[in-house]
Design an enzyme around this catalytic site. Structure first.
Site, mmCIF file in Angstrom:
data_model
loop_
_atom_site.group_PDB
_atom_site.id
_atom_site.type_symbol
_atom_site.label_atom_id
_atom_site.label_comp_id
_atom_site.label_asym_id
_atom_site.label_seq_id
_atom_site.Cartn_x
_atom_site.Cartn_y
_atom_site.Cartn_z
ATOM 1 N N CYS A 45 85.447 -4.467 56.821
ATOM 2 C CA CYS A 45 85.126 -5.399 57.916
ATOM 3 C C CYS A 45 85.687 -6.799 57.667
ATOM 4 C CB CYS A 45 83.624 -5.430 58.144
ATOM 5 S SG CYS A 45 83.166 -6.059 59.793
ATOM 6 N N LYS B 118 82.649 -4.616 48.985
ATOM 7 C CA LYS B 118 83.170 -5.642 49.899
ATOM 8 C C LYS B 118 83.409 -6.949 49.149
ATOM 9 C CE LYS B 118 82.145 -7.293 54.599
ATOM 10 N NZ LYS B 118 81.189 -7.138 55.720
ATOM 11 N N GLU C 158 80.711 0.978 58.245
ATOM 12 C CA GLU C 158 80.076 0.163 57.205
ATOM 13 C C GLU C 158 78.562 0.390 57.178
ATOM 14 O OE1 GLU C 158 79.985 -4.647 56.067
ATOM 15 O OE2 GLU C 158 80.791 -3.960 57.981
#
EC number: 6.3.5.1
Length: 627
Positions: A165, A113, A46
């Protein structure tokens, strides 16, 4: 479906915020290694172009613009390979945390995200905007049009998508939507911070997802001490249908750590290799691995030339010394002697050749000697036991060791104030003042050594002391880094016994036979830390219940009463002391040197726990407790 086999790879990278040369070199090295291994799809962590820890710089549009320019460089390295690489994208005044897919030098799209981490040490909503599910938009950048959003990709007819994540840690995670769309592979680029035993949770998250969704799952985390406080373990996981295929060794000293696997995609995929995962985790091994890597990265990224330590002979400074020795041992083990020396970037070719010519043990001791300078600063209140403890430990690991007394400096300051006040200072009337001046005058000399050596001064405060302000500001709190401020005293004491027995640090035998003491009062008073405060296990329980579990003082008292740890009146006295000292000393915690996040929580106001400097001090709550 027809059978397809893909050569997959995931790489952990040791990045640094806005260090473009370092970050791009690591990305390039990963891509080159993947191509050498005939990889078809490579996953990188990330935000690996910018680094995850840029904080408020993410709000500056120029940062995303530079990151995009670097992305265009990276895509030219991606010949005959698909690479997923992370970067921020600034659109319409909002910043999105994205993973960009590059296929054979062409940008295919950006997945943004959807769930932002906003607990513990994370403040992502301050910088980023979450992306809505099932939406795909177009945007223009430098004259080209790109897709961004909740995209499904394909690689040789195998459909894949992302969970970035935090996306994977939520009940309504993106994988729930991806599977009905025929997705067979989930990629998870992460910046998941290290905490004791967290790898076990992460492993189950990945492997259980691959079983639940009957898919392959590939995970790549950042590695090392990226921005100062947070450590990343560099975990790489490849799993399929509930079975672990690849897992790397965590917390290594490399810049790039890659795992590759050929994965079969079919209705009944063949899984040729399976790795057995065997908990429980040894948290002592985890701690020293994380602490030593964190120190190594902090030192080299700050361009410092080692560490200086006021070695008191007590538990805290002893752990700091052992951590540097372990940094050397583990670094050599991970990289090899020459590569470790080269990565330090502080030795001439002649010095490197000299070190290389030594035995393995000799090279380790020589490096510790050059990287760690210790000094014992005694007073009339110091004991032979702590001097022998400090000297014995320093000699056993090879550290440079000095010893001097500070009584003249203490007398100088004391006499000045006595003359100004026209009265003598006494232990009966001026106890804290007389204790603090001893700790405070130790700072200038040890700072001088740090300046002379161009080294980092290690502060030795632990989490238990930080909670109650049991430290002298500008004395034992002075330092460039406070490496053990995230660890409680009870854990430290048992760790040192473990390090002596399991790691062979026989120089710890002295401190392991001592009761922790500040040695600031006259010896006849037999001062100990726990006599000044309370038993450390009790202090740690109150702290955890109050600030990790977020119970009220009354609830904390009831929980501890049920455990029968003390008589009610004694427990109330300890709790009153803890909460009063906690509230009174937030200003100290605001001024501590930066510390590493190592446990599941810490008390650093720049990291895990914010508390007002001025407050009511729990007066009403404690009064209610006393009844």
């Amino acid at each position: 479906m027809k059978e397809t086999r893909l050569q997959l790879a995931a790489a952990a990278l040791n990045q640094t915020p806005m260090d473009w040369d370092n970050n791009l070199q690591n990305i390039k090295d990963a891509i080159t290694e993947a191509i050498t291994n005939n990889t078809q799809l490579l996953l990188l962590p990330e935000l690996c172009i910018t680094g995850y820890g840029c904080e408020d710089m993410f709000l500056s549009p120029w940062l995303s613009e530079v990151a995009f320019e670097k992305l265009l460089q990276i895509k030219e390295w991606c010949e005959s390979i698909t690479v997923a690489v992370g970067l921020p994208v600034f659109l319409d005044g909002k910043v999105y945390n994205t993973a960009c897919v590059i296929k054979n030098k062409e940008i295919v799209g950006f997945t943004a995200k959807q769930f932002l981490a906003n607990d513990g040490i994370h403040y992502e909503p301050r910088w980023f905007t979450p992306w809505p599910a099932n939406e795909v938009h177009e945007f223009q950048m430098l004259g080209q049009t790109y897709q961004i959003g909740d995209i499904i990709y394909e690689e040789q007819d195998v459909k894949y998508a992302f969970e970035i994540c935090e996306d994977a840690w939520r009940p309504n995670r993106p994988a729930e939507r991806h599977m009905p769309k025929g997705v067979q592979l989930i990629l998870n680029p992460s910046a998941s911070h290290f905490a004791l035993s967290k790898t076990d949770v992460r492993y189950r998250l990945v492997v259980d997802a691959s079983k639940k969704y009957q898919c392959a799952y590939m995970y790549a985390n950042l590695l090392g001490n990226e921005a100062g406080r947070v450590v990343y373990d560099g975990e790489v996981l490849i799993a399929q249908n509930g079975k672990l295929i690849r897992r790397n060794e965590l917390l290594c000293f490399k810049n790039v750590d890659m795992e590759c696997a050929e994965v079969c995609f079919s209705d009944n995929p063949e899984i040729a290799e399976v790795i057995e995962y065997l908990p429980p985790i040894d948290e002592n091994k985890e701690l020293i691995a994380a602490l030593s890597l964190a120190l190594f990265d902090y030192m080299r990224k700050s361009r410092s030339r080692g560490f200086v330590l006021s070695l008191s002979g007590g538990a805290d400074s002893s752990l700091c010394a052992v951590a540097v020795a372990e940094m050397v041992r583990r670094g050599i083990e991970s990289l090899g002697l020459l590569s470790f020396v080269a990565k330090l970037q502080m030795f001439s070719l002649r010095d490197a050749a000299t070190i290389e010519g030594l035995t393995k043990e000799g090279a380790q001791r020589e490096l510790v000697n050059r990287l760690l300078t210790c000094a014992y600063q005694g007073t009339i209140n110091s004991s032979d036991e702590t001097f022998n403890s400090a000297k014995g430990l320093a000699e056993s690991i090879g550290a440079r060791f000095y010893s001097w007394t500070i009584d003249d400096e203490v007398r100088g300051y004391t006499s000045k104030i006595e003359a100004a006040l026209e009265r003598p200072l006494t232990w009966e009337q001026d106890d804290i003042t007389l204790q603090n001046i001893q700790a405070r005058v130790r700072a200038p000399g040890i700072w001088m050594l740090a300046n002379i050596n161009n080294a980092l001064l290690m502060a030795t405060s632990n989490r238990s002391e930080a909670s109650v302000g049991y430290a002298t500001m500008d004395g034992d709190t002075a330092g460039s880094i406070s490496p053990i401020a995230g660890i409680d005293k009870a854990f430290i004491r048992q760790f040192l016994i473990w390090a002596q027995q399991e790691l062979g640090y026989e120089g710890l035998q002295y401190v392991n036979n001592l009761q922790p003491t500040a040695e600031l009062r006259p010896a006849k008073e037999a001062q100990t830390d726990e006599k000044d405060l309370m038993p450390f296990p009790v202090l740690n329980q109150i702290e955890r219940l109050a600030f990790h579990d977020r119970y009220s003082p009354e609830e904390v008292f009831n929980i501890l009463s049920e455990q029968n740890i003390a008589e009610p009146e004694q427990l109330k006295a300890w709790m009153s002391k803890f909460y009063s000292l906690w509230s009174r000393n937030q200003w100290k915690r605001e001024r501590y040197a930066p510390s590493f996040h190592l446990d599941d929580y810490n008390v650093d106001p720049r990291s895990w726990l914010r508390f007002p400097i001025l407050s009511g001090g729990f007066r009403e709550e404690l009064a209610k407790l006393k009844g």
